[in-house]
Design a protein around this motif. Structure first.
Motif, PDB file in Angstrom:
ATOM      1  N   ALA A  16       1.570   3.553  11.704  1.00  0.00           N
ATOM      2  CA  ALA A  16       2.352   2.978  10.602  1.00  0.00           C
ATOM      3  C   ALA A  16       3.849   3.099  10.870  1.00  0.00           C
ATOM      4  N   ALA A  17       4.280   2.523  11.973  1.00  0.00           N
ATOM      5  CA  ALA A  17       5.665   2.675  12.429  1.00  0.00           C
ATOM      6  C   ALA A  17       6.698   2.178  11.420  1.00  0.00           C
ATOM      7  N   ASN A  18       6.386   1.148  10.651  1.00  0.00           N
ATOM      8  CA  ASN A  18       7.349   0.578   9.706  1.00  0.00           C
ATOM      9  C   ASN A  18       7.232   1.166   8.307  1.00  0.00           C
ATOM     10  N   MET A  19       6.426   2.178   8.145  1.00  0.00           N
ATOM     11  CA  MET A  19       6.178   2.784   6.841  1.00  0.00           C
ATOM     12  C   MET A  19       7.415   3.535   6.342  1.00  0.00           C
ATOM     13  N   GLU A  20       7.750   3.317   5.083  1.00  0.00           N
ATOM     14  CA  GLU A  20       8.820   4.090   4.433  1.00  0.00           C
ATOM     15  C   GLU A  20       8.238   5.441   4.045  1.00  0.00           C
ATOM     16  N   ILE A  21       9.061   6.483   4.067  1.00  0.00           N
ATOM     17  CA  ILE A  21       8.572   7.829   3.769  1.00  0.00           C
ATOM     18  C   ILE A  21       9.478   8.498   2.744  1.00  0.00           C
ATOM     19  N   ILE A  22       8.842   8.968   1.661  1.00  0.00           N
ATOM     20  CA  ILE A  22       9.540   9.750   0.641  1.00  0.00           C
ATOM     21  C   ILE A  22       8.934  11.146   0.647  1.00  0.00           C
ATOM     22  N   LEU A  23       9.768  12.146   0.844  1.00  0.00           N
ATOM     23  CA  LEU A  23       9.321  13.532   0.814  1.00  0.00           C
ATOM     24  C   LEU A  23       9.306  14.025  -0.623  1.00  0.00           C
ATOM     25  N   MET A  24       8.328  14.866  -0.930  1.00  0.00           N
ATOM     26  CA  MET A  24       8.295  15.539  -2.221  1.00  0.00           C
ATOM     27  C   MET A  24       8.308  17.030  -1.928  1.00  0.00           C
ATOM     28  N   THR A  25       9.295  17.725  -2.447  1.00  0.00           N
ATOM     29  CA  THR A  25       9.381  19.148  -2.149  1.00  0.00           C
ATOM     30  C   THR A  25       9.870  19.927  -3.358  1.00  0.00           C
ATOM     31  N   GLN A  58      -5.082   8.124  -1.377  1.00  0.00           N
ATOM     32  CA  GLN A  58      -4.748   9.533  -1.568  1.00  0.00           C
ATOM     33  C   GLN A  58      -5.321  10.388  -0.450  1.00  0.00           C
ATOM     34  N   ALA A  59      -4.579  11.441  -0.123  1.00  0.00           N
ATOM     35  CA  ALA A  59      -5.070  12.428   0.840  1.00  0.00           C
ATOM     36  C   ALA A  59      -4.625  13.800   0.363  1.00  0.00           C
ATOM     37  N   LYS A  67       0.829  -1.205   0.000  1.00  0.00           N
ATOM     38  CA  LYS A  67       0.000   0.000   0.000  1.00  0.00           C
ATOM     39  C   LYS A  67       0.864   1.256   0.000  1.00  0.00           C
ATOM     40  N   VAL A  68       0.459   2.208  -0.844  1.00  0.00           N
ATOM     41  CA  VAL A  68       1.132   3.495  -0.929  1.00  0.00           C
ATOM     42  C   VAL A  68       0.104   4.588  -0.640  1.00  0.00           C
ATOM     43  N   LEU A  69       0.482   5.530   0.196  1.00  0.00           N
ATOM     44  CA  LEU A  69      -0.351   6.690   0.490  1.00  0.00           C
ATOM     45  C   LEU A  69       0.309   7.925  -0.116  1.00  0.00           C
ATOM     46  N   ILE A  70      -0.430   8.615  -0.969  1.00  0.00           N
ATOM     47  CA  ILE A  70       0.042   9.853  -1.593  1.00  0.00           C
ATOM     48  C   ILE A  70      -0.631  11.019  -0.878  1.00  0.00           C
ATOM     49  N   VAL A  71       0.190  11.933  -0.340  1.00  0.00           N
ATOM     50  CA  VAL A  71      -0.349  13.110   0.350  1.00  0.00           C
ATOM     51  C   VAL A  71       0.168  14.350  -0.368  1.00  0.00           C
ATOM     52  N   ASP A  72      -0.742  15.001  -1.075  1.00  0.00           N
ATOM     53  CA  ASP A  72      -0.391  16.212  -1.826  1.00  0.00           C
ATOM     54  C   ASP A  72      -1.663  17.022  -2.015  1.00  0.00           C
ATOM     55  N   ASP A  73      -1.579  18.331  -1.863  1.00  0.00           N
ATOM     56  CA  ASP A  73      -2.763  19.166  -2.039  1.00  0.00           C
ATOM     57  C   ASP A  73      -3.084  19.406  -3.516  1.00  0.00           C
ATOM     58  N   LYS A 133      -2.755   1.410   7.267  1.00  0.00           N
ATOM     59  CA  LYS A 133      -1.366   1.060   7.583  1.00  0.00           C
ATOM     60  C   LYS A 133      -0.521   0.885   6.309  1.00  0.00           C
ATOM     61  N   PRO A 134      -0.337   1.994   5.563  1.00  0.00           N
ATOM     62  CA  PRO A 134       0.409   1.899   4.307  1.00  0.00           C
ATOM     63  C   PRO A 134       1.862   1.497   4.525  1.00  0.00           C
ATOM     64  N   ASP A 135       2.433   0.899   3.486  1.00  0.00           N
ATOM     65  CA  ASP A 135       3.833   0.498   3.512  1.00  0.00           C
ATOM     66  C   ASP A 135       4.751   1.664   3.169  1.00  0.00           C
ATOM     67  N   LEU A 136       4.214   2.620   2.399  1.00  0.00           N
ATOM     68  CA  LEU A 136       5.021   3.749   1.963  1.00  0.00           C
ATOM     69  C   LEU A 136       4.167   5.004   1.877  1.00  0.00           C
ATOM     70  N   LEU A 137       4.765   6.117   2.263  1.00  0.00           N
ATOM     71  CA  LEU A 137       4.120   7.423   2.226  1.00  0.00           C
ATOM     72  C   LEU A 137       4.891   8.329   1.287  1.00  0.00           C
ATOM     73  N   LEU A 138       4.194   8.877   0.287  1.00  0.00           N
ATOM     74  CA  LEU A 138       4.744   9.924  -0.578  1.00  0.00           C
ATOM     75  C   LEU A 138       4.158  11.223  -0.052  1.00  0.00           C
ATOM     76  N   LEU A 139       4.987  12.052   0.545  1.00  0.00           N
ATOM     77  CA  LEU A 139       4.496  13.200   1.302  1.00  0.00           C
ATOM     78  C   LEU A 139       5.023  14.519   0.757  1.00  0.00           C
ATOM     79  N   ASP A 140       4.090  15.362   0.302  1.00  0.00           N
ATOM     80  CA  ASP A 140       4.443  16.719  -0.091  1.00  0.00           C
ATOM     81  C   ASP A 140       4.711  17.517   1.182  1.00  0.00           C
TER      82      ASP A 140
END
Length: 134
Positions: free
Chosen positions: A73-82, A30-31, A3-9, A45-52
């Motif tokens: 989601a303690a074990n979730m990988e996080i990728i920042l997007m900036t 998506q959020a 599971k991947v969660l994308i967070v971007d406005d 409980k996503p496996d990865l977060l793509l976070l703006d």
């Protein structure tokens, strides 16, 4: 299915990423804001977060702090997007659990490569822990 969660406005970015990642075989959520993101983290409980990092209301750092406070989601990988190469923000996010970051505008193939790399490492660790009976 991972599971991947994308967070971007920005709706267009969420749609583009979702389309590509679904084709790659991921379950995508998506959020558009921090509260939605935290709710999805708790339920899915996503496996990865793509976070703006720049989101109105609750920015990326605040989302990561709240995630840690709630122990979501303690074990979730996080990728920042900036779009802003602000070193102090990136360093703060890494201290809060971020694995890496991508600069906007990003190359979609680079995004796919980073996700695949991080999730294959996570899968390998999970498989090893299962083998050890953890």
């Amino acid at each position: 299915m991972q599971k991947v969660l994308i967070v971007d406005d920005q709706y267009g970015i969420r749609v583009l990423l979702k389309e590509v990642l679904v084709k790659d075989g991921y379950e995508v959520h998506q959020a558009s804001n921090g509260l939605q993101a935290l709710d999805i983290m708790e339920k899915e409980k996503p496996d990865l977060l793509l976070l703006d990092m720049k989101i109105p209301g609750m920015d990326g750092i605040e989302i990561l702090k709240e995630r840690n406070n709630r122990q979501l989601a303690a074990n979730m990988e996080i990728i920042l997007m900036t779009a802003y190469g602000e070193l102090n923000v990136i360093n703060d996010a890494k201290e809060l659990g971020a694995s890496t970051y991508l600069s906007k505008p990003f190359d979609i193939d680079q995004v796919r490569k980073e996700i695949k790399s991080l999730l294959s490492i996570t899968s390998t660790q999970t498989d090893k822990n299962r083998f050890r009976g953890k």
